[in-house]
Design an enzyme around this catalytic site. Sequence first.
Site, PDB file in Angstrom:
ATOM      1  N   SER A  99     -65.456   6.073  51.647  1.00  0.00           N
ATOM      2  CA  SER A  99     -65.276   7.221  52.508  1.00  0.00           C
ATOM      3  C   SER A  99     -65.880   7.018  53.899  1.00  0.00           C
ATOM      4  O   SER A  99     -65.521   6.087  54.605  1.00  0.00           O
ATOM      5  CB  SER A  99     -65.872   8.442  51.792  1.00  0.00           C
ATOM      6  OG  SER A  99     -65.493   9.630  52.381  1.00  0.00           O
ATOM      7  N   LYS A 107     -61.332   4.720  50.038  1.00  0.00           N
ATOM      8  CA  LYS A 107     -61.193   6.179  50.082  1.00  0.00           C
ATOM      9  C   LYS A 107     -61.046   6.591  51.537  1.00  0.00           C
ATOM     10  O   LYS A 107     -62.018   6.767  52.249  1.00  0.00           O
ATOM     11  CB  LYS A 107     -62.420   6.836  49.442  1.00  0.00           C
ATOM     12  CG  LYS A 107     -62.422   8.355  49.573  1.00  0.00           C
ATOM     13  CD  LYS A 107     -61.287   8.962  48.779  1.00  0.00           C
ATOM     14  CE  LYS A 107     -61.263  10.464  48.927  1.00  0.00           C
ATOM     15  NZ  LYS A 107     -60.853  10.906  50.267  1.00  0.00           N
TER      16      LYS A 107
END
Length: 401
Positions: A310, A335
């Site tokens: 992320s 991600k």
Amino acid sequence: MSGRDLFCQPRRIRRGAALTLVFTSVLVAGAATGSFPGTARGDDNEGAGAARSAARHAAPTGGEDVQKAAADALADGKSPTEAAERAVSRSGDRWGAVYSPGEYQEFQEALDGQYTGVGLWARRERDGRIEITKVQSGSPAADAGLRKGDRLRSVDGKKVDGEPVTEVVSLLRGDAQDAPAGTTVTLGLERGRRTWTETLRRARLSTDSVTVRKLPDGVTVIKIASFTKGAGDDVRTAVRQAPPGAGVILDLRGNSGGLVTEAVTTASAFLDGGLVATYDVDGTQHALHAVTGGDTGRPLVTLVDGGTMSAAEMLTGALQDRGRAVVVGSRTFGKGSIQMPSRLPDGAVAELTVGHYRTPSGRAVDGKGITPDLQDDQVDQSDEGAIARAETVLSGLGDAP
């Protein structure tokens, strides 16, 4: 696997849902955290996996079906949350999620660097035994005299040998009972030939998302477990205090993401302005930029692994694309999608994917991850070995990034 009793796996994970770590817009307000999955490095804990930011605005495009399902359920006297969960499941959104008001509040607190627990890090050994790897100073566990190397045999009478660390974490926190600070938990412990039980009282504790240490050769190692509030400023302070001309190792292994604002601030410690990432929300393009004045001359190596996710991937991609760091390790998780939340009629929060981000050069991350400049899967296995590997790379960089 390793972990600590800081931030729990969201209960949604224990209901069989997919991983929920997300990247979200730097422009949004509020906060929520995701879970920390079992990764190539095996870290899984209540806190290292902290987080993502979350918006407080109307439902994103594509969320109308979820909102309608919740509203219809409320009109029929049924649970809006359960109806929303079914709608999210039908949507096929891998990262879609529904959180209760309590869970959402817990996630917000997590991003403030607070948690309820006893202050233990632990890992599961190859034989399934759970070993304590660190005890947080000033925590209930430290006050009780627990030590690194102690074996955790049981939690409230439940044997934990062979259990996933996520489940051990859940027991320590008392998630099934929504146990608050002040409640007790009884641990079965072993040290050498001694076995005993210890009853601890859970407490509100603070996380150390950023840890800094100096190596004998002057290299500064900055480990970021997650991007909680203040993490970026902690990194900038560490860079300013590093010995002149000495290299920095930025350790993002097992970093599950967090507040994008903090990731951008971290990028600003090493960049003199410029693009960090671009992202789209419902087709509208946006850009994130570093502020000027970062240290652009200090040699920099970034360590990553399959648990780097992320916002941590966003930072890695920016430093790599901008030629600022040599990235060492194994391919990151991948991600790169953006979720935005909306309130349901009963106060729960639903999230659906609304877009994706790209690195400065335009690379998509979602489902692909970041490929290191120097691939070395061994960084997943040995902390000191990984640091030694990064030192070797730094030594070859000289005075240039």
